[in-house]
Design a protein around this motif. Structure first.
Motif, PDB file in Angstrom:
ATOM      1  N   GLN A 134      -4.249  -5.353   6.168  1.00 54.38           N
ATOM      2  CA  GLN A 134      -2.932  -4.723   6.490  1.00 54.38           C
ATOM      3  C   GLN A 134      -2.681  -3.008   6.601  1.00 54.38           C
ATOM      4  N   TYR A 173       1.991  -2.977  -9.075  1.00 50.34           N
ATOM      5  CA  TYR A 173       3.131  -3.568  -8.425  1.00 50.34           C
ATOM      6  C   TYR A 173       2.655  -1.664  -8.347  1.00 50.34           C
ATOM      7  N   ASN A 199       3.913   5.783   2.265  1.00 48.06           N
ATOM      8  CA  ASN A 199       3.035   5.625   0.648  1.00 48.06           C
ATOM      9  C   ASN A 199       2.026   7.272   0.374  1.00 48.06           C
ATOM     10  N   ARG A 255      -1.063   1.105   6.289  1.00 45.63           N
ATOM     11  CA  ARG A 255       0.137   1.460   5.817  1.00 45.63           C
ATOM     12  C   ARG A 255      -0.079   2.795   6.138  1.00 45.63           C
ATOM     13  N   VAL A 313      10.291   0.518  -6.905  1.00 39.68           N
ATOM     14  CA  VAL A 313      11.125  -0.975  -6.702  1.00 39.68           C
ATOM     15  C   VAL A 313      11.230  -1.895  -7.355  1.00 39.68           C
ATOM     16  N   GLN A 314       9.908  -2.422  -8.359  1.00 36.47           N
ATOM     17  CA  GLN A 314       9.942  -3.273  -8.875  1.00 36.47           C
ATOM     18  C   GLN A 314      10.799  -3.373 -10.133  1.00 36.47           C
ATOM     19  N   ARG A 348       1.273 -11.021  -1.297  1.00 33.72           N
ATOM     20  CA  ARG A 348       2.023 -10.439  -1.810  1.00 33.72           C
ATOM     21  C   ARG A 348       3.549 -11.132  -1.189  1.00 33.72           C
ATOM     22  N   GLY A 393       1.619   2.000  -6.549  1.00 29.65           N
ATOM     23  CA  GLY A 393       0.799   2.487  -5.045  1.00 29.65           C
ATOM     24  C   GLY A 393      -0.767   1.928  -5.038  1.00 29.65           C
ATOM     25  N   VAL A 394      -0.789   1.644  -3.932  1.00 32.14           N
ATOM     26  CA  VAL A 394      -1.882   1.030  -4.108  1.00 32.14           C
ATOM     27  C   VAL A 394      -3.736   1.656  -3.859  1.00 32.14           C
ATOM     28  N   ASP A 402       5.773  -8.994   0.966  1.00 31.17           N
ATOM     29  CA  ASP A 402       4.086  -8.068   2.060  1.00 31.17           C
ATOM     30  C   ASP A 402       4.698  -8.522   3.392  1.00 31.17           C
ATOM     31  N   THR A 405      -8.158  -6.393  -7.068  1.00 37.54           N
ATOM     32  CA  THR A 405      -7.953  -7.395  -6.157  1.00 37.54           C
ATOM     33  C   THR A 405      -7.408  -7.334  -4.326  1.00 37.54           C
ATOM     34  N   ILE A 406      -7.887  -7.868  -3.530  1.00 36.45           N
ATOM     35  CA  ILE A 406      -6.861  -7.491  -2.283  1.00 36.45           C
ATOM     36  C   ILE A 406      -5.798  -8.835  -2.036  1.00 36.45           C
ATOM     37  N   TYR A 407      -4.674  -8.631  -2.100  1.00 36.44           N
ATOM     38  CA  TYR A 407      -3.723  -9.572  -1.607  1.00 36.44           C
ATOM     39  C   TYR A 407      -3.317  -9.542   0.077  1.00 36.44           C
ATOM     40  N   LEU A 424      -6.295  -1.869   4.080  1.00 35.16           N
ATOM     41  CA  LEU A 424      -6.623  -1.454   3.094  1.00 35.16           C
ATOM     42  C   LEU A 424      -8.199  -1.366   2.912  1.00 35.16           C
TER      43      LEU A 424
HETATM   44  C1  UD2 Z   1       6.136  -0.354  -1.312  1.00 35.52           C
HETATM   45  C2  UD2 Z   1       6.772  -0.440  -2.514  1.00 35.52           C
HETATM   46  C3  UD2 Z   1       7.016  -1.984  -3.117  1.00 35.52           C
HETATM   47  C4  UD2 Z   1       7.420  -2.945  -1.510  1.00 35.52           C
HETATM   48  C5  UD2 Z   1       6.962  -2.920  -0.676  1.00 35.52           C
HETATM   49  C6  UD2 Z   1       8.116  -2.662   0.000  1.00 35.52           C
HETATM   50  C7  UD2 Z   1       5.474   1.409  -4.047  1.00 35.52           C
HETATM   51  C8  UD2 Z   1       4.104   1.494  -4.439  1.00 35.52           C
HETATM   52  N1  UD2 Z   1       5.567  -0.177  -3.372  1.00 35.52           N
HETATM   53  O1  UD2 Z   1       5.383  -1.437  -1.166  1.00 35.52           O
HETATM   54  O2  UD2 Z   1       7.233  -2.460  -4.468  1.00 35.52           O
HETATM   55  O3  UD2 Z   1       8.931  -1.739  -2.320  1.00 35.52           O
HETATM   56  O4  UD2 Z   1       6.923  -1.356  -0.020  1.00 35.52           O
HETATM   57  O5  UD2 Z   1       7.981  -3.190   1.858  1.00 35.52           O
HETATM   58  O6  UD2 Z   1       6.531   2.142  -3.588  1.00 35.52           O
HETATM   59  N2  UD2 Z   1      -1.915  -4.496  -1.906  1.00 35.52           N
HETATM   60  C9  UD2 Z   1      -3.610  -5.223  -3.069  1.00 35.52           C
HETATM   61  N3  UD2 Z   1      -4.047  -5.117  -3.857  1.00 35.52           N
HETATM   62  C10 UD2 Z   1      -3.545  -4.531  -4.820  1.00 35.52           C
HETATM   63  C11 UD2 Z   1      -2.151  -3.241  -5.033  1.00 35.52           C
HETATM   64  C12 UD2 Z   1      -1.433  -3.933  -3.729  1.00 35.52           C
HETATM   65  O7  UD2 Z   1      -4.053  -6.053  -1.688  1.00 35.52           O
HETATM   66  O8  UD2 Z   1      -3.677  -3.982  -6.696  1.00 35.52           O
HETATM   67  C13 UD2 Z   1      -1.712  -4.666  -1.750  1.00 35.52           C
HETATM   68  C14 UD2 Z   1      -0.327  -4.527  -1.451  1.00 35.52           C
HETATM   69  O9  UD2 Z   1      -0.247  -6.001  -1.556  1.00 35.52           O
HETATM   70  C15 UD2 Z   1       0.124  -4.271   0.230  1.00 35.52           C
HETATM   71  C16 UD2 Z   1      -0.274  -3.025  -0.213  1.00 35.52           C
HETATM   72  O10 UD2 Z   1      -1.675  -2.790  -1.038  1.00 35.52           O
HETATM   73  O11 UD2 Z   1       0.327  -4.955   1.271  1.00 35.52           O
HETATM   74  C17 UD2 Z   1       0.654  -2.066  -0.646  1.00 35.52           C
HETATM   75  O12 UD2 Z   1       0.626  -1.965  -1.695  1.00 35.52           O
HETATM   76  P1  UD2 Z   1       2.120  -0.472  -2.394  1.00 35.52           P
HETATM   77  O13 UD2 Z   1       2.532  -1.629  -3.214  1.00 35.52           O
HETATM   78  O14 UD2 Z   1       0.816  -0.002  -3.201  1.00 35.52           O
HETATM   79  O15 UD2 Z   1       2.780  -0.082  -1.063  1.00 35.52           O
HETATM   80  P2  UD2 Z   1       3.455  -1.112  -0.311  1.00 35.52           P
HETATM   81  O16 UD2 Z   1       4.176  -0.551   0.497  1.00 35.52           O
HETATM   82  O17 UD2 Z   1       3.159  -2.622   0.474  1.00 35.52           O
END
Ligand code: UD2
Length: 311
Positions: free
Chosen positions: A213, A188, A176, A215, A85-86, A274, A190-191, A277, A206-208, A251
Motif C-alpha cells: 500500500q 492508529y 500523511n 501513501r 480520527v479514531q 486493517r 501515523g505509521v 484501509d 507489524t505490516i497490515y 510501506l
Molecule cells: C489515515 C488515518 C486513519 C484513517 C485513514 C483513512 C492517521 C494517522 N490515520 O490513515 O485514522 O482516517 O487515514 O484513510 O491520520 N500500518 C501498518 N502498521 C502499523 C500502522 C499502520 O501496516 O503499525 C499501515 C496501515 O494499515 C495503512 C498504512 O500503514 O495501510 C498507513 O497508515 P496510517 O494510519 O499512518 O495512515 P492512513 O492514511 O492509512
C-alpha cells in the motif's frame, strides 16, 4: 516582520510551524490547551524573545476573542484540533466541539478584530476513501469519519467568512505528515512514527496487509513551510490546496530505509489488512504550487534519515 498567532502551537505540526516563523524573524504568539500538545515541543521556541505562549482552550467563552483584541496579529494559523480520527469515532461530540465549533470561534474572532488572514489545518480525510489517483482538490469529498466531516465543514465556515467579510483564508489539506515530534501513542498513530519507535526499541513492526500500500508521505518541515508561506507571503488569495508531494511511497519502501539503518533488526510480522484501509492515497500538488508557489523540498528518504537520527 509579521505577528502571527499559532493555535495548537505545542503540537506536532504547530511546534514546527512556530520554529520556522521565529527563524524567519516573525513575532509569534502560541496558543495551546496541552490536551495533546507537549511542552517539550516548544523548548526551542520558548528561548526566543519573539515568542509568547498562552495556555487556554479555544472554546473557553471570550478567550480567543480577548487575545486577538489584545495582540492584533496579522494572521492566525489555526492548527489546534482533535487530531485522532479514531478518537473522533469514539467521541463525535468532542470532535464537533474541538474541530468545528472552535474553528467557527476563530473565524468570528478574526472577523471582529480585523485579522486579515487565516491558515487552516484541513486534511486529506475530507476525501474519505476516494480511489482517484492522484486526488485533486476537485475530487469528490465524501468524508468517512466525524473528523473528516468536521474538517470539510470547517473549510466551508472559513471560506464563507472569507467571501462575506473580505479576509483571506487558506485551507491546507495535509496528506500523511511525518517527522520529529509526531506522537506514536497508539497503533492508529501515523505509521512512520509507530515504525520509528519499534525499530528504535528493537521490536518488530507489524505490516497490515502486504506492505505494498502507498501513501503520499510529506515531511513536517515542508508542511510547516507551506503554513509560513500561506500566512506571510503577500498577494495570496483565498482557497484550498492539497499539501502533499505527489509521489507515492509504499510501506515496504519505508521499512527498507529503517532496516538499512537498524542492521540485524527483527523481520516485520504481517497481519490482515486493517478494516477500511485504502490501498493507495496520492495527492496532486499542483494547486499549492500555483497558489502559494510551494513545492516540497524534503524527500521521504531524507526525512526518514532525519527522523532516525533525531530519535
Ligand atoms: C489515515 C488515518 C486513519 C484513517 C485513514 C483513512 C492517521 C494517522 N490515520 O490513515 O485514522 O482516517 O487515514 O484513510 O491520520 N500500518 C501498518 N502498521 C502499523 C500502522 C499502520 O501496516 O503499525 C499501515 C496501515 O494499515 C495503512 C498504512 O500503514 O495501510 C498507513 O497508515 P496510517 O494510519 O499512518 O495512515 P492512513 O492514511 O492509512
Amino acid at each position: 516582520m509579521s505577528h502571527i498567532i499559532v493555535t495548537g502551537a505545542a503540537g506536532f505540526i504547530g511546534s514546527h510551524t512556530v520554529d520556522q516563523l521565529l527563524a524567519a524573524g516573525h513575532l509569534v504568539t502560541g496558543v495551546d490547551n496541552f490536551r495533546t500538545g507537549r511542552r517539550s515541543n516548544l523548548n526551542g521556541a520558548s528561548a526566543s524573545k519573539n515568542f509568547a505562549l498562552h495556555e487556554f482552550d479555544l472554546t473557553t467563552p471570550g478567550a480567543f476573542d480577548h487575545l486577538l483584541a489584545e495582540t492584533r496579529p496579522d494572521a492566525v494559523i489555526h492548527l489546534a484540533a482533535l487530531v485522532s480520527v479514531q478518537e473522533s469515532m469514539a467521541n463525535p461530540d468532542l470532535n464537533y466541539t474541538l474541530n468545528l465549533h472552535a474553528t467557527h470561534l476563530v473565524a468570528e474572532a478574526a472577523r471582529v478584530h480585523g485579522v486579515k488572514r487565516i491558515v487552516f489545518a484541513s486534511s486529506a480525510a475530507v476525501y474519505g476513501d476516494a480511489t482517484e489517483r492522484p486526488i485533486r482538490e476537485s475530487t469528490t469529498k465524501r468524508p468517512i469519519s466525524p473528523y473528516g466531516a468536521a474538517k470539510l465543514a470547517s473549510e466551508a465556515i472559513l471560506l464563507g467568512h472569507a467571501a462575506a467579510f473580505g479576509l483571506t483564508v487558506r485551507c491546507h489539506r495535509y496528506f500523511n505528515v511525518f517527522g520529529p515530534r509526531q506522537d506514536p501513542a497508539s497503533s492508529y498513530s501515523g505509521v512512520i512514527s509507530v515504525f520509528e519507535r519499534r525499530f528504535r526499541e528493537g521490536k518488530p513492526v507489524t505490516i497490515y496487509g502486504d506492505g505494498r500500500q502507498t501513501r503520499d508521505f510529506i515531511s513536517v518541515h515542508d508542511v510547516a513551510r507551506a503554513n509560513v508561506i500561506a500566512a506571510t507571503r503577500s498577494g495570496i488569495g483565498s482557497g484550498v490546496a492539497n499539501i502533499c508531494t505527489g509521489r507515492p511511497t509504499s510501506l515496504l519502501d519505508v521499512i527498507t530505509v529503517f532496516r538499512a539503518h537498524y542492521v540485524g533488526s527483527a523481520a516485520p510480522s504481517h497481519a490482515a489488512p486493517r478494516h477500511g484501509d485504502i490501498i493507495h492515497s496520492l495527492g496532486a500538488p499542483e494547486e499549492a504550487s500555483a497558489a502559494l508557489d510551494f513545492r516540497t523540498e524534503v524527500g521521504v528518504e531524507a526525512g526518514l534519515q532525519e527522523l532516525i537520527h533525531s530519535g
